[in-house]
Design a protein around this motif. Structure first.
Motif: not given
Length: 630
Positions: A36-38, A70-93
């Protein structure tokens, strides 16, 4: 504009009706080894103490970034690592910072994806101002935290106007202006003393022992006198009402007057100027903001910027780059401007750094102004796709110095403080640091809202081997698209070769400036024999007419302006609407095939159905396109 061209643009509009396309929602997919891709998950109602799974998402992109590190999920990738960002507003301070530790590997990307569709997950670099109390005449005021400062403001997704004098002629106008004058003959070259015409400044604004109404005021000025080349926004240092002049805190780029006439300017950020809905005044000394809302103060949302950069992708060095990172479908809204602005240093060598071509100091942004909502430096193969970037204080995307293979595709930029997309290589003659970029299927609407004097939908500087295609640019005080270096630079050391521009539409450029072109170049390929190394084809430029309320005193507007040389181009199948000067201005060092300013123009060779954005565009901007062409 000639009637046949209007009819053809009408057909083009019908062909360009866009619909929201399908948006792939990917959670986990199998890699080549059958695993499974991360995938990590982020949600506005998540927790950074959670596991980051679909059922227990994180709350911030920073936490997802740190998990990958921290988990080195991008160290030896066999496919894309995806951060799925759900709908909504994320305040950037504080700015989301990515570096070479956050890169993909083995040819795969780390992907930050708006999982519910394009523009649904929004990073907002602002927070809501509350606690409003009535002041007078429909004006409200509120306190902000000590030390909190910002230089633009928004009401319900629309930029608020800094209270100014004189008021704008309309929401789409930068003028009308006041005009400086020559106070004394020997003061012609001054860059810090602004003399005003009698009656322009109210004596009630005078600094007295008990009051200084202009204590927080700035001047926005087209320095240069009779020409209109760049705008400076500079705080007032004081004013002498007996002698009729103001002292500016910093020098302007050009003189405030010359033998040809005075500079256009307006004054802003003073309480006496706050007389229209949608204007605000910031009293920095007392940490108070005054605002006259367009709507009911209890029902509108007034947002104050918290950051100048929402996302900063920066490798450690040009040799150690951040790479293989994708932002897909993310919305980026609200960012801040600066307390004062000047486009470049005043003179060659002012940077204090030794360079082969010190004249480039006058072209490049000063260090304090090198930022965008998305800022990139020391990167390779970064992809920005399906984005919606809006309401920025300065640039939308700013790729500075060493960047290679940047892709900006299928994205919408609107209400941008300066340029929507700026790609700026290093100093000429010192190494080709920026090349191989693609800007494709991009819609850009309303640019240069805070920096009209150098506004461009897309600005490329000292960068080559780029492809710009299927782009629509609308509503610019100055340029639509520009390619620039310096005329002093010899060929081969400008790094501006082998660019292709095709299937471009530019509407409503040159609204507040002269000596410009909707398509513009400066100081490119000036030496004989001018071999063709840059190509422009299938481009429609609508009318390039200044707003009469701006009272621009400069030379006229052009469709295409090859300035300070601007050689080694081929132009094929180009239409230009009405201008106040020329459709095409060149130094006879370029090739033109089938331009409508020449006899024998053949409209049948225009590929109207391919010009502008395509049906693949993920946002419905049909109404904006129709308004731009009307």
């Amino acid at each position: 504009m000639q009637q046949p061209m209007t009819r053809r643009l009408g057909a083009l509009a019908a062909a360009a009706v866009v619909a929201v396309t399908g948006f792939a929602v990917t959670t986990q997919t199998a890699d080549a080894a059958g695993g499974k891709c991360k995938a990590l998950w982020v949600s506005p109602d998540g927790s950074d103490k959670a596991a980051g799974s679909e059922s227990a998402p994180f709350a911030t992109l920073e936490r997802a970034r740190d998990q990958i590190r921290d988990k080195k999920l991008n160290a030896q990738m066999g496919c894309d690592v995806t951060v799925n960002v759900r709908a909504g507003e994320y305040q950037v301070d504080s700015t989301l910072e990515l570096d070479d530790r956050d890169s993909g590997s083995n040819g795969h990307d780390v992907v930050y994806r708006s999982v519910d569709g394009p523009g649904k997950a929004v990073l907002t670099g602002a927070k809501e101002l509350t606690g409003w109390e009535p002041f007078r005449d429909g004006i409200y005021k509120t306190k902000v935290e000590p030390g909190q400062r910002f230089y633009t403001l928004f009401e319900d997704g629309a930029r608020a106007e800094v209270a100014r004098y004189p008021n704008r002629g309309s929401e789409d106008s930068h003028g009308p202006y006041l005009f400086s004058k020559l106070g004394e003959p020997e003061k012609e070259a001054v860059r810090q003393w602004l003399y005003w015409e009698e009656g322009d400044w109210d004596p009630a604004w005078d600094d007295t022992p008990t009051s200084n109404p202009l204590a927080n005021a700035q001047v926005t000025v087209w320095s240069g006198g009779s020409w209109s080349w760049f705008t400076d926004t500079v705080p007032l240092g004081g004013a002498d009402y007996r002698k009729g002049f103001a002292t500016l805190k910093y020098w302007t780029r050009y003189a405030l007057v010359n033998s040809g006439g005075g500079s256009r300017y307006f004054i802003q950020n003073a309480l006496p100027f706050l007389d229209q809905a949608g204007e605000y005044y910031f009293d920095y000394a007392n940490n108070e903001v005054y605002y006259k809302p367009k709507g009911d103060i209890s029902k509108v949302r007034i947002m104050a910027p918290t950051v100048k950069k929402l996302v900063d992708v920066k490798g450690a060095t040009p040799e150690q780059r951040a790479h293989d990172i994708t932002f897909d479908g993310i919305g980026l809204q609200h960012s801040d401007f600066v307390d004062w602005y000047r486009a470049g240093w005043i003179s060659a060598g002012d940077s204090g750094e030794p360079h082969k071509y010190p004249e480039y100091d006058r072209q490049i942004e000063m260090p304090r102004n090198r930022f965008g909502a998305i800022t990139l430096e020391n990167t390779k193969d970064i992809t920005l796709t399906n984005l919606h970037v809006s309401d920025t204080g300065f640039m939308g995307v700013y790729a500075l110095f060493a960047n290679e293979g940047l892709k900006v595709t299928n994205s919408w930029f609107e209400n941008i403080g300066a340029d929507a997309i700026k790609i700026e290589g290093g100093w000429p003659g010192e190494g080709d640091l920026s090349h191989g970029h693609t800007i494709s299927n991009v819609f850009i609407d309303h640019i240069g809202e805070l920096v009209p004097g150098d506004a461009s939908g897309i600005e490329l500087m000292d960068t080559g081997n780029n492809l710009v295609e299927n782009v629509f640019v609308n509503h610019s005080a100055r340029y639509g698209i520009s390619l620039e270096s310096r005329p002093e630079v010899i060929d081969g050391e400008q790094y501006t070769d082998n660019n292709t521009f095709r299937y471009i539409e530019i509407q409503n450029a040159g609204l507040d400036s002269g000596d410009m072109g909707a398509f513009y170049t400066y100081g490119v390929a000036n030496q004989d024999p001018h071999p063709v190394k840059n190509k422009v084809e299938q481009m429609v430029i609508g009318d390039v007419l200044t707003d009469p309320v701006g009272e621009m005193p400069d030379s006229g507007t052009r469709g295409i302006h090859m300035d300070a040389g601007g050689c080694g181009f081929s132009f094929a199948n180009i239409e230009v609407g009405e201008t106040t000067d020329q459709s095409y201005q060149s130094y006879q060092c370029n090739e033109v095939t089938n331009g409508n300013w020449n006899d024998g123009f053949d409209a049948s060779k225009m590929e109207y159905d391919k010009i502008g954005i395509t049906s693949e565009f993920p946002y419905d901007v049909t109404a904006q396109i129709e308004a731009a062409r009307s």
